[in-house]
Design an enzyme around this catalytic site. Structure first.
Site, mmCIF file in Angstrom:
data_model
loop_
_atom_site.group_PDB
_atom_site.id
_atom_site.type_symbol
_atom_site.label_atom_id
_atom_site.label_comp_id
_atom_site.label_asym_id
_atom_site.label_seq_id
_atom_site.Cartn_x
_atom_site.Cartn_y
_atom_site.Cartn_z
ATOM 1 N N SER A 217 -7.726 37.060 26.106
ATOM 2 C CA SER A 217 -9.079 37.125 26.084
ATOM 3 C C SER A 217 -9.287 37.255 27.505
ATOM 4 C CB SER A 217 -9.485 35.900 25.276
ATOM 5 O OG SER A 217 -9.444 34.606 26.296
ATOM 6 N N ASP A 279 -14.727 22.009 21.544
ATOM 7 C CA ASP A 279 -13.289 22.526 21.531
ATOM 8 C C ASP A 279 -12.390 21.507 20.727
ATOM 9 O OD1 ASP A 279 -11.324 24.382 21.772
ATOM 10 O OD2 ASP A 279 -10.834 24.103 23.783
ATOM 11 N N SER A 287 -7.605 28.212 15.805
ATOM 12 C CA SER A 287 -7.858 29.293 16.658
ATOM 13 C C SER A 287 -6.595 29.880 17.457
ATOM 14 C CB SER A 287 -8.988 29.014 18.032
ATOM 15 O OG SER A 287 -8.845 30.122 18.861
#
Length: 528
Positions: A217, A279, A287
């Site tokens: 990412s 998170d 994820s």
């Protein structure tokens, strides 16, 4: 199985109402489709649309769902136009000026399950599949997405629910099959500046012959992600077919995963989780594992850094997270090796894309100024990954990885991957750093007994990283180093003077460094 999209309902335009003309509105709404309609538009008044409601936009046989914004300024859209944000315009893929029709969208079918989760109920496997499908189809508004993320965070999903969520996210979107075994990957849960180990592990493992399709990412809240740093050296935004060919030819890649449609619901959820700084363990596990399985990985090495300013602050917390990852990975058929590492300070000297690329290339070229912590950690992780190879005995991986790096084979493989992805000019001895800089000096003599990862990362971001690739923080000392008054702790680089000033103000409030005596450092280490 992926649930088929329901057929769009007939567009409720009266015969007297003409279709609207499509206009591209240059607003970045970050992974959210937004439509703009003028308040005096006949369609708006006839249909009774409300701001933030979901609408269905159709044109030329294509359709998308979007959140409606109502505007009064004809400079944005006039009464005969429908505007679309940058994300929505790209998703619809129809040219400006084309006729479009608009209707109110049906509520997502999974909303009752969402309400049960908000009320603290335990959801079923099918509930999670329905919710994730609707999220991936962009049927949820930002408000509904936020409600789901917060409900999962406060409700602390149990192990089975985390497995259901991970499995559902993996099933929606593309799922790759490389037709070989093992397919290896490596992931770090994040929170440590620098730490660009993937760019060293991939060429080492690929040079050995293991298949390692590494998609990463871009940074959202950090000064650099793997994709941002690799982009200094090569193109990372590649069509999937080209990327697959690079992987098959060179046994590895280092690319951005944003266009691959691997676990697309995860990308949507992240757009809400990051601004909220949420998170939770369950969402983290879902994820990471859903992305890796969708990418075709059969074996994953997971790095969990532990430190006072890392995501995971203590060893007991790290062990609990490891057990959770191991449970879900086993249920999903993924071989997992978890490594708990030192997260008490940044890894490498540079924080920011260009500085981190410099560190990586110094390690690959065996440069005398190569950061030893980055080299040693990368070798340790690469060694553990090499032991996924059934022909490598346990304990032999580190030595093999070191030989591959020292011999230059890792450098050769990295150069081949860079060339295949589209090389960009980069001078290791004169990297393109941002033009403005200042130094942060030690206020007194002492020993570095603490480094705040979060504060250093924030200073680097205020300086412009990662948007300005050459911006960031270049460390001169680390934990345990003795410094004299006035000695340089680090240098900050910025592309613009206003960003330099912001970073300078932040560093003056708190440099991120704590000085003390060596006895106190020893006591802190014992407490950790």
């Amino acid at each position: 199985m992926k649930r088929p999209r329901p057929e769009a309902s007939p567009v409720p335009l009266d015969d007297a109402l003409s279709p609207l003309s499509l206009k591209r509105v240059g607003i970045d709404t970050y992974r959210e489709n937004v439509a703009y309609l003028h308040r005096d538009c006949d369609l708006y008044r006839a249909e009774g649309f409300q701001a933030l409601s979901k609408v269905e936009v159709r044109a030329n046989g294509r359709w998308i769902l979007a959140s409606l914004n109502v505007v009064d300024d004809p400079a944005i859209v006039d009464c005969q136009q429908l505007g679309l944000s940058e994300d929505a315009f790209a998703s619809l893929a129809v040219g400006e000026g084309q006729p479009v029709s608009v209707s109110q969208a049906e509520p997502p079918a999974s909303i009752p399950a969402l309400h049960r989760k908000i009320n603290g109920e335990r959801l079923t496997r099918q509930d999670y599949r329905d919710i994730v499908q609707d999220i991936a189809d962009l049927r949820y508004s930002k408000i509904e997405l936020t409600a789901f993320v917060v409900a999962c965070d406060l409700g602390e999903l149990d192990r089975e629910e985390i497995y259901y969520l991970s499995d559902a996210m993996c099933r929606v979107g593309r799922r790759l099959d490389w037709h070989e075994h093992p397919v290896v990957d490596k992931h770090c849960i994040g929170g440590i500046p620098g730490n660009r180990t993937s760019m060293l592990v991939v060429p080492i493992v690929a040079a050995h012959g293991l298949l390692c399709p590494k998609t990463s990412s871009r940074a959202i809240t950090s000064p650099a992600g793997t994709a941002d740093t690799m982009e200094v050296l090569a193109n990372v935004d590649l069509p999937f077919d080209a990327l697959a060919e690079i992987v098959r030819t060179h046994r590895g890649c280092l690319a951005w995963g944003g266009t691959s449609q691997l676990s697309p619901a995860d990308d949507v959820l992240i757009s809400v989780e990051r601004p909220l700084s949420i998170d939770s363990p369950g969402q983290m596990v879902a994820s990471i594992l859903s992305k890796k399985l969708a990418a075709g990985s059969t074996h994953l090495l997971l790095d969990i850094p532990v430190g006072p300013h890392a995501k995971v602050r203590s060893m007991p917390e790290a062990r609990r997270l490891r057990k959770l990852f191991e449970f879900v990975a086993a249920r999903m058929g993924l071989t997992l090796d978890v490594v708990i590492t030192d997260g008490s300070q940044p890894i490498g000297a540079g924080i920011g894309p260009v500085l981190e690329a410099r560190d990586v290339m110094r390690v690959l070229t065996n440069h005398p100024d190569a950061p030893m912590d980055l080299r040693q950690k990368s070798l340790r992780l690469a060694g553990r990954m090499l032991e996924f190879d059934p022909d490598v005995r346990g304990g032999d991986g580190f030595g093999i990885a070191r030989d591959i790096l020292d011999s230059g084979r890792a450098l050769e493989r990295m150069q081949a991957i860079i060339a295949a992805q589209g090389a960009r000019p980069f001078d290791l001895d004169s990297p393109p750093l941002a033009p403005h800089r200042f130094e942060v000096l030690a206020p007194a003599a002492g020993v570095v007994i603490g480094i705040d990862n979060l504060k250093l990362a924030r200073i680097a971001r205020l300086a412009g990283a990662p948007k300005a690739a050459g911006a960031g923080v270049d460390l001169a000392v680390g934990l345990g180093d003795a410094v004299q008054a006035g000695q340089r702790l680090y240098t900050v680089y910025a592309a613009f003077r206003n960003e330099l000033a912001l970073a300078h103000q932040a560093s003056e409030r708190d440099s991120g460094f704590v000085l003390g005596d060596r006895d106190r450092l020893t006591r802190l280490n014992v407490e950790m």
